[in-house]
Design a protein around this motif. Sequence first.
Motif, short mmCIF file in Angstrom:
data_model
loop_
_atom_site.label_atom_id
_atom_site.label_comp_id
_atom_site.label_asym_id
_atom_site.label_seq_id
_atom_site.Cartn_x
_atom_site.Cartn_y
_atom_site.Cartn_z
N ARG A 206 -34.14 5.43 27.88
CA ARG A 206 -35.34 6.05 27.33
C ARG A 206 -36.64 5.64 28.03
NH1 ARG A 206 -35.01 10.79 24.84
NH2 ARG A 206 -33.18 10.87 23.47
N PRO A 207 -36.80 4.39 28.49
CA PRO A 207 -38.05 4.03 29.16
C PRO A 207 -38.36 4.87 30.40
CG PRO A 207 -36.91 2.05 28.49
CD PRO A 207 -35.96 3.19 28.25
N LEU A 208 -37.35 5.53 30.98
CA LEU A 208 -37.61 6.37 32.15
C LEU A 208 -38.53 7.54 31.82
CD1 LEU A 208 -34.09 6.53 33.89
CD2 LEU A 208 -36.01 5.02 34.42
N LEU A 215 -47.03 14.35 41.88
CA LEU A 215 -46.12 15.36 42.43
C LEU A 215 -44.82 15.48 41.65
CD1 LEU A 215 -46.60 14.83 46.28
CD2 LEU A 215 -47.65 16.58 44.81
N GLY A 216 -44.62 14.58 40.68
CA GLY A 216 -43.45 14.70 39.82
C GLY A 216 -42.44 13.56 39.98
N VAL A 217 -41.44 13.61 39.10
CA VAL A 217 -40.34 12.64 39.08
C VAL A 217 -39.05 13.42 39.27
CG1 VAL A 217 -39.16 10.85 37.76
CG2 VAL A 217 -41.64 11.18 37.48
N PHE A 218 -38.28 13.08 40.30
CA PHE A 218 -37.09 13.85 40.66
C PHE A 218 -35.89 12.92 40.82
CE2 PHE A 218 -40.81 16.10 42.12
CZ PHE A 218 -40.57 17.41 41.77
N GLY A 219 -34.71 13.47 40.59
CA GLY A 219 -33.50 12.68 40.74
C GLY A 219 -32.35 13.52 41.24
N VAL A 220 -31.30 12.84 41.68
CA VAL A 220 -30.03 13.48 42.04
C VAL A 220 -28.91 12.69 41.39
CG1 VAL A 220 -30.77 14.48 44.24
CG2 VAL A 220 -29.88 12.13 44.18
N GLY A 239 -34.02 15.92 30.11
CA GLY A 239 -34.80 15.76 28.89
C GLY A 239 -35.76 14.58 28.94
N LEU A 240 -35.51 13.64 29.86
CA LEU A 240 -36.41 12.50 30.03
C LEU A 240 -37.57 12.83 30.96
CD1 LEU A 240 -33.89 9.52 30.46
CD2 LEU A 240 -35.06 10.28 28.38
N GLY A 241 -37.62 14.08 31.43
CA GLY A 241 -38.69 14.48 32.34
C GLY A 241 -38.36 14.29 33.80
#
Length: 378
Positions: A206-208, A215-220, A239-241
Amino acid sequence: MLLFGSLLSIYVFCRAVLPLRLHWGWKAGLGAALLATAFKFHLLHLFGGPMFFAPELPEPLLIAAAWLFAALFLFFFLLIAADLGRGLCLLCLLCAKRRPTERFRRVGNRVNLALLAAAAALAGCGIISGTSVPGVRHEEIALPGLPGELDGMTVAVLADLHIDSLARIGRVRAIVDRVAPLNPDLILLAGDFVDGRVAVRGGDLRPLEELSAPLGVFGVPGNHEYYSGYEEWMLFLSGLGIDMLENSHRILAGGKLALGGVTDPAAARFGRETPDLRKTFDGAPPGAVKLLLAHQPKPAAEAAKSGVALQVSGHTHGGMIVGIDRLVARFNAGFVAGSYRVGNLRLYVSRGSGIWNGFPIRLGVPSEITLLRLKRQE
């Protein structure tokens, strides 16, 4: 794991237990202890639930099991090194037409004991290092053709958090608290977020939600997301953005940057979409600088041919132990940690921001929160 566990236990038993002047009952007991330690993954899985690499067991038990296994692992390699010296001594004796004496055997046993003590101490130090909160590592990456508007842009990279029953919400909170003061322009999370199901481990991540960047937060996804319930985790992380990139790209910085992300090769084992660079950047503006987020560093050569300027990856944990890192590199196309040049592409491989409870050891290879500063290469 079965093959390696067998090799580990048989070699150490033959080299360190058989030469001891002990009753066979004691030797059998030591052999049983070796087997239990070498096959700790299987034993913990037996009692800790369906996640083979992340059993739901008390933290002290996991730490103790990790320490024993790491000590055995290090002892194994120290014995191999000692055997090289022992072989030279035996060769010298043969050349001198002398036979090994009882004293030679006693000295060998004492050396083995000293090596075992060293292995146990190193394993303890490795666990302390492995479970500590990562510091910030600053890296400057020069890219040819980087637009002036992006010169000096900062990218925070987190990789391999591996949240489980050993690394939980407190660690995630501490990492997020260290990222926030960096004020990065972009945040990238390079896969292996978790070991465990959403219902069990979701709260720890949840802290993420508090991560943010202009420019945003991105993941793979990493390979461990596939082991832990892929669809549920992709929905939860979104859902965590965190904008999860699955063979897709986003256009950032007014069209000057194309950020792409690929799935993990582990997808093939689960009947899901495998990494596809062509699809990832399909439709990207021709003049945009391409930045690729890929959990594993292996696609670097293909990415270089596709015109990618910078690839950011994790997966290797930096090799975890100095010396062993060279072996890890051989399984990852020669890449293990830090910055590389592959043709016109720059590759950065994070040493990881977390730990994996199967082997939470770091010796000379600390974890990291990476802050990349992009510079225009003249």
